[in-house]
Design an enzyme around this catalytic site. Structure first.
Site, PDB file in Angstrom:
ATOM      1  N   HIS A 255       0.831  -1.206   0.000  1.00 33.58           N
ATOM      2  CA  HIS A 255       0.000   0.000   0.000  1.00 33.58           C
ATOM      3  C   HIS A 255       0.867   1.258   0.000  1.00 33.58           C
ATOM      4  O   HIS A 255       0.677   2.160  -0.831  1.00 33.58           O
ATOM      5  CB  HIS A 255      -0.907  -0.031   1.235  1.00 33.58           C
ATOM      6  CG  HIS A 255      -1.810   1.152   1.364  1.00 33.58           C
ATOM      7  ND1 HIS A 255      -3.134   1.121   0.979  1.00 33.58           N
ATOM      8  CD2 HIS A 255      -1.597   2.415   1.828  1.00 33.58           C
ATOM      9  CE1 HIS A 255      -3.687   2.301   1.202  1.00 33.58           C
ATOM     10  NE2 HIS A 255      -2.766   3.117   1.719  1.00 33.58           N
ATOM     11  N   GLU A 256       1.815   1.309   0.923  1.00 36.72           N
ATOM     12  CA  GLU A 256       2.665   2.503   1.006  1.00 36.72           C
ATOM     13  C   GLU A 256       3.589   2.623  -0.201  1.00 36.72           C
ATOM     14  O   GLU A 256       3.934   3.735  -0.618  1.00 36.72           O
ATOM     15  CB  GLU A 256       3.472   2.498   2.302  1.00 36.72           C
ATOM     16  CG  GLU A 256       2.623   2.512   3.566  1.00 36.72           C
ATOM     17  CD  GLU A 256       1.608   3.637   3.626  1.00 36.72           C
ATOM     18  OE1 GLU A 256       1.843   4.686   2.988  1.00 36.72           O
ATOM     19  OE2 GLU A 256       0.574   3.474   4.302  1.00 36.72           O
ATOM     20  N   HIS A 259       1.823   4.623  -2.808  1.00 36.82           N
ATOM     21  CA  HIS A 259       2.005   6.059  -2.580  1.00 36.82           C
ATOM     22  C   HIS A 259       3.401   6.508  -3.013  1.00 36.82           C
ATOM     23  O   HIS A 259       3.566   7.528  -3.690  1.00 36.82           O
ATOM     24  CB  HIS A 259       1.831   6.383  -1.095  1.00 36.82           C
ATOM     25  CG  HIS A 259       0.421   6.366  -0.606  1.00 36.82           C
ATOM     26  ND1 HIS A 259      -0.568   7.160  -1.151  1.00 36.82           N
ATOM     27  CD2 HIS A 259      -0.171   5.662   0.397  1.00 36.82           C
ATOM     28  CE1 HIS A 259      -1.705   6.945  -0.504  1.00 36.82           C
ATOM     29  NE2 HIS A 259      -1.489   6.051   0.437  1.00 36.82           N
ATOM     30  N   GLU A 285      -4.463   7.828  -3.158  1.00 31.97           N
ATOM     31  CA  GLU A 285      -5.010   6.586  -2.604  1.00 31.97           C
ATOM     32  C   GLU A 285      -5.375   5.599  -3.702  1.00 31.97           C
ATOM     33  O   GLU A 285      -5.316   4.393  -3.500  1.00 31.97           O
ATOM     34  CB  GLU A 285      -6.215   6.894  -1.724  1.00 31.97           C
ATOM     35  CG  GLU A 285      -6.615   5.782  -0.782  1.00 31.97           C
ATOM     36  CD  GLU A 285      -5.568   5.468   0.276  1.00 31.97           C
ATOM     37  OE1 GLU A 285      -5.640   4.378   0.875  1.00 31.97           O
ATOM     38  OE2 GLU A 285      -4.669   6.296   0.507  1.00 31.97           O
TER      39      GLU A 285
END
Length: 490
Positions: A255-256, A259, A285
């Site tokens: 997830h990170e 980003h 996101e």
């Protein structure tokens, strides 16, 4: 001879560089800062906020904007962001900007301690102070308009609370209906055993690299709440480990990385300019969620991950790749938003969206927040919060004054649904790549279609251009119903 535009951009680049330094203070606070440094760090944050506010409201900006004449589309986009930032900043007194920076720095550490000690009462006074300051800021920016919209606009330019309320209202019935059907089916299998931290961190670095994260321009550290920080040539992420739940580590990392790759892949020509960062948190996101879910939790990729899990940890208590895919995508009761399955995740966000709007409008008092949270949680999920760290104290955002941030998580999911449908059309044989742990064509398409543009286009325009149409919730809901209908046979 130096033009007015070049002079203005040189000034703005210095401001952007100082903003990166301020962000590094936050990263340090979350990862390695000693506990005893909190009060000094709060003053450092306040001082840096004062410097940045002075630069963003400087007459140099107003004079430069008045003097520049250009028809170049990139220059016009830069000027749009500079003007928007200047307009917002000049409405906020410098004393208020500094007070918010100091108070949120203190409140963040108070929240972390209160969360560890399960002590809501210890956090509420700090939350009240932060909320009062953020209300004052929003009212100054909004004039006579809705203060919550001013807060939201800081994270998702152009969006309004009314628009998102309508979108989320359309999402809720189909999400709840799918969740209820799945609850009637036999549960998916679960991992068995314990998973040493060194193995988790080794595999999480492999996953980060597999999704294109450049560790020469980044690093992976541990923190209570995983996050990504920085842009351009210095983009850092954090993750966390749990001995009995390695997915927490792996999917927080993926997830990170979504980003971080967005920031790393922005056109290098935009470095340290307003275009050199993600255009909105909703678009941001969308990248983290499509990396984590549509790619990372796909049947093809989890088949590859199953093999790497067995290589790293031995027997994980799962008999086949299909069972492992069901395990990764298991729908079950849980309290934590960041650990929630794809079906119920947005229900967590909608809860927070409604509560923070009520806080900002003063329809809900801070003293009543825990009770309102617990009551709403029972209504939405059918069981009770067992302790504050599983309820009102679980998220870092309000301690940092990030009111208006939560709805961008669900908006990002909606954007990701649109992008995923377009990606599958563009790369119809993508699963063959993912089954080998190769995400390069998928992440390359996202880089070229979304990430490289940075702040060049408006948020909805970025998604519409990449997906071939205005973003709606339909593709996300269709994807969820198809995926989980197949896994659970409903």
């Amino acid at each position: 001879m130096t033009t007015a535009y070049e002079t203005l951009m040189a000034y703005v680049r210095d401001t952007e560089a100082l903003g990166q330094v301020a962000g590094r203070l936050g990263w340090d606070q979350e990862t390695v800062m000693p506990d005893g440094a909190l009060d000094q760090r709060a003053e450092e944050h306040g001082a840096m906020a004062g410097v940045l506010h002075a630069r963003r409201t400087s007459p140099v900006i107003a004079e430069g904007l008045a003097a520049v004449q250009t028809t170049d589309p990139v220059a016009l986009a830069q000027l749009h962001h500079i003007r928007r930032s200047h307009d917002r900043a000049t409405k906020v007194p410098a004393s208020l900007a500094g007070a918010i920076a100091r108070e949120t720095s203190r409140a963040h550490r108070i929240w972390a301690q209160a969360r560890a000690e399960e002590d809501v009462a210890a956090f509420l006074p700090a939350l009240s102070r932060v909320l009062d300051l953020k209300r004052e800021e929003a009212q100054a920016i909004a004039g006579g308009a809705d203060p919550y919209d001013a807060m939201l606009d800081d994270f998702e330019p152009g969006a309004t609370g009314a628009q998102l309320t309508a979108m989320f209202g359309a999402m809720r019935p189909r999400l709840v209906a799918l969740r209820d059907r799945v609850r009637q089916a036999p549960p998916a299998p679960q991992l068995q055993g314990t998973f040493p931290e060194d193995g988790q961190m080794a595999l999480t670095r492999e996953l980060a690299a597999a999704f294109g994260y450049d560790l020469n321009r980044g690093r992976i550290d541990k923190a209570v709440h995983p996050f990504s920080s920085g842009s351009g040539l210095d983009v850092r992420i954090t993750t966390r480990t749990s001995a009995d739940d390695p997915f927490n580590c792996f999917y927080s990392t993926i997830h990170e990385v979504g980003h971080a790759c967005y920031e790393q892949n922005i056109d290098r020509a935009y470095l340290l300019t307003p275009l050199g960062a993600g255009v909105s948190m909703g678009v941001h996101e969308s990248q983290s969620r499509i990396y984590e879910n549509q790619l990372g939790r796909s049947r093809a990729f989890t088949g590859w991950l199953y093999g790497r899990m067995r290589d790293t940890f031995g027997d994980v208590g799962i008999a086949s790749e299909d069972d492992f895919h069901a395990c990764v995508n298991r729908i079950g009761d849980g309290f934590i938003r960041t650990e929630a399955d794809e079906v119920q995740y947005n229900l967590h966000v909608l809860l927070r969206f409604d509560l923070e709007r009520a806080l900002v409008s003063s329809d809900l008092a801070v003293a009543d927040l825990e009770g309102a949270w617990n009551e709403r949680f029972v209504r939405d999920f059918g069981f009770s919060v067992d302790r504050p760290s599983h309820g009102v104290l679980q998220d870092v955002h309000w301690s940092e004054g990030l009111f208006g941030y939560f709805p961008t998580y669900s908006l990002g999911n909606v954007y990701a649904g649109c992008l995923h449908a377009a990606l599958r059309d563009a790369v119809p044989d993508l699963d063959a790549d993912l089954a080998r742990g190769d995400t390069s064509r998928a992440t390359g398409w996202l880089r070229d279609s979304v990430q490289r543009h940075g702040g060049l286009h408006a948020p909805r325009d970025v998604i519409a251009q990449a997906a071939g149409g205005a973003p709606t919730e339909g593709p996300l809901l269709d994807y969820l119903e198809q995926k989980f209908g197949a896994i659970y046979g409903v």
